[in-house]
Write an enzyme that holds these catalytic residues in place. Structure first.
Site, short mmCIF file in Angstrom:
data_model
loop_
_atom_site.label_atom_id
_atom_site.label_comp_id
_atom_site.label_asym_id
_atom_site.label_seq_id
_atom_site.Cartn_x
_atom_site.Cartn_y
_atom_site.Cartn_z
N LYS A 125 0.03 -11.25 0.82
CA LYS A 125 -0.97 -11.72 -0.15
C LYS A 125 -1.72 -12.92 0.39
O LYS A 125 -2.89 -13.10 0.06
CB LYS A 125 -0.32 -12.02 -1.50
CG LYS A 125 0.16 -10.75 -2.19
CD LYS A 125 -0.19 -10.65 -3.65
CE LYS A 125 0.04 -9.22 -4.12
NZ LYS A 125 -0.05 -9.01 -5.53
N LYS A 148 1.56 0.18 1.61
CA LYS A 148 1.89 0.74 0.29
C LYS A 148 0.63 0.89 -0.59
O LYS A 148 -0.32 0.11 -0.43
CB LYS A 148 2.96 -0.10 -0.42
CG LYS A 148 2.45 -1.35 -1.07
CD LYS A 148 3.41 -1.81 -2.17
CE LYS A 148 2.74 -2.94 -2.92
NZ LYS A 148 3.03 -3.08 -4.31
N LYS A 192 -2.62 -1.43 -6.48
CA LYS A 192 -3.75 -1.35 -7.41
C LYS A 192 -4.82 -2.38 -7.11
O LYS A 192 -5.90 -2.32 -7.67
CB LYS A 192 -3.27 -1.43 -8.86
CG LYS A 192 -2.44 -2.64 -9.23
CD LYS A 192 -2.07 -2.56 -10.70
CE LYS A 192 -0.64 -2.95 -11.00
NZ LYS A 192 -0.31 -4.35 -10.72
#
Ligand code: ATP
Ligand code: LTN
Length: 336
Positions: A117, A199, A202
């Site tokens: 992130k 992965k 969203k």
């Protein structure tokens, strides 16, 4: 009369960021519904986790309600389960602070989600993103949780929550239950349709994921465009052919068929036919959820009532745990 043993407790959370994906469904949500009769379950929409990356306030509020509607549309009964918004139970933040004081910088530095992130949001590597796993540990430990249904990407965070619980208990006695993970056998890590080595997420561009509420034609188009390889045979070889393996995992998770069966079914057939079959299966699995979602998401009064009752029930458990934790740590007593 024989006394019934108390039910074990389950806790899980999902961030209200964007639209929930097929990965969220197969990896986590689908299992929630399967567990609701045997366990005492809490499912939280973790809006405080969501603000570790910048969110548009109006959109975040809508996404919170959409997420709750999806929980309900997937068959979670709000009487049997406590469904609520994390930020409406202030004890999450309170416990997170205390647990911050039982977590080492070195442990947080090792978290792969933080590394991913911070690479994605290089202009906003804030302290909340760094201590995200501590808030997650607080979510879980606050309810003395036994079992946590999650996808494989959350394994490292769960390990940390266990370590924090053991560390705290070693100092203060048996305060927290040490939680276990509950991972699906197939589909614990659904991959991106455009980069099957990462992965499905969203918060990635739209063509990388299938949203639970995507219309059938969009689902079919996204699957037809999914990255595969030039071998054109349906074989489960995740290391060398991750794209096909991912589509097989989706099909297997939703149809219950083994990889061997799927390989046999598509012997001598090309990717076109295979991708269409995956699309048929995904569309059929999501159709009833989408119908329910359309109905529930319009019913704001119902959503409000679920929210209020979830919040009250969650708060009463959280309050009891915090009384104990505060006392153990030596914080000033709360006078009520
Ligand atoms: P974001 O992209 O906003 O970080 P996300 O798609 O990773 O979000 P979360 O809200 O963080 O979703 O995850 C909710 C649950 O879904 C977690 O239990 C997580 O392990 C599971 N999950 C998320 N992505 C996948 C995936 N691709 N495959 C299987 N499970 C997944
Ligand atoms: N960190 C998780 C979401 C999450 C969660 C939790 C999952 C927050 N708190 C507690 C299980 C239990 C994620 O990013 N997927």
């Amino acid at each position: 009369m024989e006394q019934q043993a108390p039910k074990k407790r389950i806790f899980s959370g999902i961030q209200p960021t964007g639209n929930l994906t097929l990965g969220n469904y197969i990896g986590a949500l689908r299992n929630f519904g399967l567990l609701q009769n045997e366990y005492d379950c809490l499912y939280s929409i973790v809006d405080m986790h969501a603000i570790t990356v910048r969110q548009d306030p109006a959109e975040l509020r809508k996404a919170c309600l959409r997420t709750m509607s999806i929980f309900l549309a997937c068959g979670l009964d709000p009487e049997k389960n406590i469904i609520y918004f994390q930020s409406q139970v202030p004890q999450h933040a309170e416990l997170a602070w205390i647990l911050n004081c039982f977590t080492y910088m070195g442990e947080l530095n090792r978290m792969t989600q933080f590394k991913d992130k911070s690479a994605k949001h290089a202009d906003n590597i804030n302290a909340g993103l760094f201590t995200y796993p501590v808030l997650m540990a607080a979510d879980i430990l606050l309810y003395l949780t036994d079992l946590v249904p999650i996808g494989a990407d959350q394994k490292q965070h769960l390990e940390l929550a266990r370590d924090i619980a053991l560390r705290f208990n070693a100092v203060y006695g048996d305060v927290f239950t040490v939680p276990e993970g509950y991972f699906p056998k197939v589909g614990a890590r659904i991959m991106s349709l455009q980069d099957p080595t990462r992965k499905m997420s969203k918060s990635d561009p739209d063509e990388c994921y299938i949203a639970i509420i995507d219309p059938p034609d969009v689902i079919r188009r996204k699957l037809r465009r999914a990255v595969t390889d030039c071998e054109a045979t349906v074989r489960f070889e995740p290391e060398t052919r991750p794209g096909v393996a991912n589509l097989m995992s989706i099909l297997s998770a939703l149809s219950g068929k083994s990889m061997d069966q799927i390989e046999a079914d598509f012997e001598g057939k090309g990717y076109g036919q295979f991708k269409d079959a995956v699309a048929d299966c995904v569309i059929a699995a999501l159709e009833p959820i989408q119908k329910e979602y359309d109905r529930i998401n319009k019913d704001k009064a119902y959503l409000e009532s679920v929210m209020v009752s979830g919040r009250e029930r969650a708060q009463s458990i959280a309050y009891r745990t915090m009384l104990k934790v505060r006392k153990k740590v030596g914080l000033a007593a709360l006078k009520l």
